[in-house]
Write an enzyme that holds these catalytic residues in place. Structure first.
Site, PDB file in Angstrom:
ATOM      1  N   VAL A   1     -49.058 -15.000 -18.524  1.00  0.00           N
ATOM      2  CA  VAL A   1     -47.971 -15.838 -19.011  1.00  0.00           C
ATOM      3  C   VAL A   1     -48.028 -17.252 -18.451  1.00  0.00           C
ATOM      4  O   VAL A   1     -48.220 -17.444 -17.253  1.00  0.00           O
ATOM      5  CB  VAL A   1     -46.605 -15.204 -18.617  1.00  0.00           C
ATOM      6  CG1 VAL A   1     -45.454 -16.061 -19.085  1.00  0.00           C
ATOM      7  CG2 VAL A   1     -46.494 -13.785 -19.157  1.00  0.00           C
ATOM      8  N   VAL A   2     -47.833 -18.232 -19.328  1.00  0.00           N
ATOM      9  CA  VAL A   2     -47.471 -19.599 -18.971  1.00  0.00           C
ATOM     10  C   VAL A   2     -46.188 -19.843 -19.743  1.00  0.00           C
ATOM     11  O   VAL A   2     -46.154 -19.648 -20.961  1.00  0.00           O
ATOM     12  CB  VAL A   2     -48.546 -20.626 -19.391  1.00  0.00           C
ATOM     13  CG1 VAL A   2     -48.038 -22.045 -19.195  1.00  0.00           C
ATOM     14  CG2 VAL A   2     -49.832 -20.408 -18.629  1.00  0.00           C
ATOM     15  N   GLU A   3     -45.122 -20.224 -19.059  1.00  0.00           N
ATOM     16  CA  GLU A   3     -43.864 -20.415 -19.773  1.00  0.00           C
ATOM     17  C   GLU A   3     -43.019 -21.486 -19.126  1.00  0.00           C
ATOM     18  O   GLU A   3     -43.224 -21.857 -17.978  1.00  0.00           O
ATOM     19  CB  GLU A   3     -43.084 -19.110 -19.866  1.00  0.00           C
ATOM     20  CG  GLU A   3     -42.556 -18.578 -18.558  1.00  0.00           C
ATOM     21  CD  GLU A   3     -41.831 -17.248 -18.711  1.00  0.00           C
ATOM     22  OE1 GLU A   3     -41.774 -16.699 -19.823  1.00  0.00           O
ATOM     23  OE2 GLU A   3     -41.317 -16.763 -17.712  1.00  0.00           O
ATOM     24  N   ASP A   4     -42.074 -21.985 -19.903  1.00  0.00           N
ATOM     25  CA  ASP A   4     -41.088 -22.926 -19.406  1.00  0.00           C
ATOM     26  C   ASP A   4     -39.960 -22.109 -18.775  1.00  0.00           C
ATOM     27  O   ASP A   4     -39.875 -20.897 -18.969  1.00  0.00           O
ATOM     28  CB  ASP A   4     -40.553 -23.777 -20.561  1.00  0.00           C
ATOM     29  CG  ASP A   4     -39.883 -25.058 -20.098  1.00  0.00           C
ATOM     30  OD1 ASP A   4     -39.840 -25.307 -18.878  1.00  0.00           O
ATOM     31  OD2 ASP A   4     -39.407 -25.808 -20.953  1.00  0.00           O
TER      32      ASP A   4
ATOM     33  N   TRP B   1     -44.104 -16.985 -10.083  1.00  0.00           N
ATOM     34  CA  TRP B   1     -43.092 -15.944  -9.942  1.00  0.00           C
ATOM     35  C   TRP B   1     -43.718 -14.580 -10.198  1.00  0.00           C
ATOM     36  O   TRP B   1     -44.816 -14.474 -10.713  1.00  0.00           O
ATOM     37  CB  TRP B   1     -41.924 -16.178 -10.887  1.00  0.00           C
ATOM     38  CG  TRP B   1     -42.301 -16.384 -12.334  1.00  0.00           C
ATOM     39  CD1 TRP B   1     -42.487 -17.585 -12.960  1.00  0.00           C
ATOM     40  CD2 TRP B   1     -42.548 -15.381 -13.328  1.00  0.00           C
ATOM     41  NE1 TRP B   1     -42.844 -17.379 -14.271  1.00  0.00           N
ATOM     42  CE2 TRP B   1     -42.886 -16.034 -14.529  1.00  0.00           C
ATOM     43  CE3 TRP B   1     -42.520 -13.998 -13.328  1.00  0.00           C
ATOM     44  CZ2 TRP B   1     -43.185 -15.364 -15.708  1.00  0.00           C
ATOM     45  CZ3 TRP B   1     -42.830 -13.307 -14.506  1.00  0.00           C
ATOM     46  CH2 TRP B   1     -43.140 -13.998 -15.673  1.00  0.00           C
TER      47      TRP B   1
END
Length: 134
Positions: free
Chosen positions: A67-70, A2
């Protein structure tokens, strides 16, 4: 994947499939405080996609994030996949006067309901996030 121009919400890179093991090059260039371009290149498949921003709220121009995120669906976090390890390399935020890397940055690990799911580490030009959850 995204993209986001803060404070707007995230937008999906529709039509840009990524699979485990792909190598992705991401470049973000602010051409002014209110415009710029974000580009993704899937080095594994050769696919490329760009998004141009214009007339956006003014950037602070002193912050960058990797960023790495859920994500959530229906107001709840989806189960976080065991993604192994993700490493962002050759990182830097540049202005006309200087370049800074992530060293010394604020690191936030993913935690849900008291469980730690990631461990992040930082060097002068990289950020590594390792899945450590259940």
């Amino acid at each position: 994947a995204w993209y986001k121009w803060y404070p707007a919400s995230e937008q999906d890179w529709t039509g840009f499939p990524i699979k485990a093991g792909d190598v992705i090059t991401a470049t973000v260039v602010a051409t002014s405080a209110t415009s710029g371009t974000a580009t993704l290149i899937n080095e594994s498949s050769g696919q490329q996609m760009s998004h141009t921003f214009s007339g956006q709220p003014a950037l602070c121009q002193y912050s960058a994030e990797w960023v790495v995120e859920d994500f959530t669906s229906g107001g709840h976090y989806v189960p976080l996949a065991n993604f192994g390890t993700v490493t962002f390399t050759n990182l830097g935020a540049k202005t006309a006067d200087t370049t800074v890397g992530p060293e010394g940055a604020r690191v936030i690990d993913i935690r849900q309901n008291g469980t730690v799911y990631t461990f992040a580490s930082v060097t002068s030009d990289s950020v590594t996030i390792k899945y450590v959850g259940p």
